[in-house]
Design an enzyme around this catalytic site. Structure first.
Site, PDB file in Angstrom:
ATOM      1  N   GLY A  12      39.033  11.315 109.460  1.00 24.20           N
ATOM      2  CA  GLY A  12      39.213  12.244 108.359  1.00 24.20           C
ATOM      3  C   GLY A  12      40.476  12.074 107.539  1.00 24.20           C
ATOM      4  CD  GLU A  13      43.924   9.756 110.293  1.00 24.71           C
ATOM      5  OE1 GLU A  13      44.087   8.781 111.012  1.00 24.71           O
ATOM      6  OE2 GLU A  13      44.095  10.909 110.677  1.00 24.71           O
ATOM      7  N   GLY A  14      41.264   9.049 105.825  1.00 25.64           N
ATOM      8  CA  GLY A  14      41.153   7.909 104.921  1.00 25.64           C
ATOM      9  C   GLY A  14      41.386   6.566 105.573  1.00 25.64           C
TER      10      GLY A  14
END
Length: 96
Positions: free
Chosen positions: A38-40
């Site tokens: 979820g943080e790229g």
């Protein structure tokens, strides 16, 4: 919808909604590593592939530019010859 032509799907997340979004956008991801951080992270990894593809398309000589199909007087393909210096290339000629 018009922006989808400018999108690159960097990866497919392990999250179910991500696969649904990719299908809706008609995109195939560059990577499918089952990430769900979820943080790229997937995008950061995929950028190296995108940058490499751009470099290949813009910086690698074509066979014609490299004279690959032509041999010099020693029978050596132009692609295997050492690069020319600016002096050898002549004024205004690109160095390859």
């Amino acid at each position: 919808p018009a922006s989808r032509d400018y999108m690159i799907a960097g990866h497919r997340s392990a999250e179910p909604g991500h696969s649904i979004a990719l299908k809706h956008l008609d995109k195939n991801p560059l990577l499918d590593l089952h990430l769900c951080l979820g943080e790229g992270t997937g995008a950061a990894l995929a950028m190296h592939l995108v940058e490499a593809a751009v470099a290949i398309l813009t910086e690698v000589a074509t066979f014609a530019e490299a004279a690959v199909s032509q041999a010099d007087s020693h029978g050596q393909s132009a692609a295997l010859r050492p690069p020319r210096t600016p002096k050898q290339a002549g004024a205004g000629s690109p160095v390859r």
